[in-house]
Design a protein around this motif. Structure first.
Motif, PDB file in Angstrom:
ATOM      1  N   LEU A  56       0.863  -1.171   0.000  1.00  0.00           N
ATOM      2  CA  LEU A  56       0.000   0.000   0.000  1.00  0.00           C
ATOM      3  C   LEU A  56       0.903   1.225   0.000  1.00  0.00           C
ATOM      4  CD1 LEU A  56      -2.505  -1.213   2.720  1.00  0.00           C
ATOM      5  CD2 LEU A  56      -2.902  -1.134   0.250  1.00  0.00           C
ATOM      6  N   LEU A  58       0.900   5.197   0.486  1.00  0.00           N
ATOM      7  CA  LEU A  58       0.106   6.321   0.995  1.00  0.00           C
ATOM      8  C   LEU A  58       0.746   7.602   0.484  1.00  0.00           C
ATOM      9  CD1 LEU A  58      -0.608   3.919   2.950  1.00  0.00           C
ATOM     10  CD2 LEU A  58      -1.108   5.673   4.661  1.00  0.00           C
ATOM     11  N   ARG A  88     -14.235   7.744  -2.352  1.00  0.00           N
ATOM     12  CA  ARG A  88     -12.776   7.805  -2.476  1.00  0.00           C
ATOM     13  C   ARG A  88     -12.339   9.126  -3.124  1.00  0.00           C
ATOM     14  NH1 ARG A  88      -9.004   3.631  -1.535  1.00  0.00           N
ATOM     15  NH2 ARG A  88     -10.002   2.041  -0.278  1.00  0.00           N
ATOM     16  N   ILE A  96      -5.235  12.075   1.981  1.00  0.00           N
ATOM     17  CA  ILE A  96      -4.259  10.986   1.959  1.00  0.00           C
ATOM     18  C   ILE A  96      -4.724   9.981   0.913  1.00  0.00           C
ATOM     19  CG2 ILE A  96      -3.231   9.097   3.280  1.00  0.00           C
ATOM     20  CD1 ILE A  96      -3.815  10.831   5.822  1.00  0.00           C
ATOM     21  N   GLY A  97      -3.889   9.751  -0.081  1.00  0.00           N
ATOM     22  CA  GLY A  97      -4.201   8.762  -1.107  1.00  0.00           C
ATOM     23  C   GLY A  97      -3.758   7.383  -0.655  1.00  0.00           C
ATOM     24  N   LEU A  98      -4.558   6.382  -0.972  1.00  0.00           N
ATOM     25  CA  LEU A  98      -4.262   4.996  -0.580  1.00  0.00           C
ATOM     26  C   LEU A  98      -4.306   4.166  -1.851  1.00  0.00           C
ATOM     27  CD1 LEU A  98      -3.898   2.905   1.719  1.00  0.00           C
ATOM     28  CD2 LEU A  98      -6.388   2.780   1.829  1.00  0.00           C
ATOM     29  N   ARG A 100      -3.103   0.566  -3.773  1.00  0.00           N
ATOM     30  CA  ARG A 100      -2.548  -0.790  -3.711  1.00  0.00           C
ATOM     31  C   ARG A 100      -1.770  -1.066  -4.988  1.00  0.00           C
ATOM     32  NH1 ARG A 100      -5.239  -6.366  -1.580  1.00  0.00           N
ATOM     33  NH2 ARG A 100      -3.686  -7.762  -2.452  1.00  0.00           N
TER      34      ARG A 100
END
Lengths: 135, 135
Positions: A56, A58, A88, A96-98, A100
């Protein structure tokens, strides 16, 4: 409103995506691979990351509008106004971008990862391994 | 080192877990349910969240040591020193906690969620819906 400590940038995204208009909404929606250049002072924190790992990333979505509390999901005006915590949206109080990603390779301070929808120049604030079976 | 803007606290965790010593390492490892009290100014951002939703709670792990770059995973000295970006250690340059929870209920500015391993008093910085099939 209680202010918390500052985030520090641990690295930066280098991507062919140059603007939010170009970027898909999620990595799984056709985003390209990208590189993350880590700040040299954090080199030791990468130890143990290997090509093939699911991670992940961030990020700090530096172009986001932090005053937005409601949006039409996917910018579709036919969808009802929805609280940003139920979406989202990158516009939110703490953008904060998440993301994967799969680690494609690692060379010193440079990670190749993908797919990643963050645009070129986006600050990276953390990297975490994906937990199995849940994130 | 490039400093980024400050995070703001959007709410706070209220939990029977009072210290890091009591807390399981992950929510899935026997953590209790907890409540999140949202700051009133963000009420509109909750619109659309319902009991039963799978959410990601992002917290600021306020007791973490931001200078730690390597740890023995799970505090087990027999495991080799590993970079914090390859672990879920709460000690890391930007100690953002990422917790997958189910919304048990919502009543005004109060969300009941669980399981949640964050301790009582932990600031909340973001809420995001879980994406399917990936986080």
């Amino acid at each position: 409103m209680r202010e918390l400590p500052r985030l520090v940038s641990i690295g930066v995204v280098r991507s062919p995506l140059r603007s939010r208009v170009d970027a898909p909404r999620q990595g799984s929606e056709g985003a390209p691979d990208a590189r993350i250049f880590l700040e040299p002072s954090y080199a030791d924190a990468l130890r143990g990351i290997c090509a093939g790992d699911e991670m992940l990333v961030l990020t700090w979505l530096h172009e986001a509008d932090r005053d937005v509390l409601e949006v039409h999901p996917r910018d579709d005006p036919s969808r009802p106004l929805t609280g940003v915590f139920a979406t989202r949206s990158s516009d939110r109080p703490n953008p904060i971008g998440l993301h994967r990603v799969t680690v494609r390779g690692i060379d010193g301070l440079e990670l190749s990862v993908g797919p990643l929808e963050a645009i070129d120049g986006t600050p990276v604030v953390d990297l975490k391994p994906v937990l199995r079976p849940q994130p």
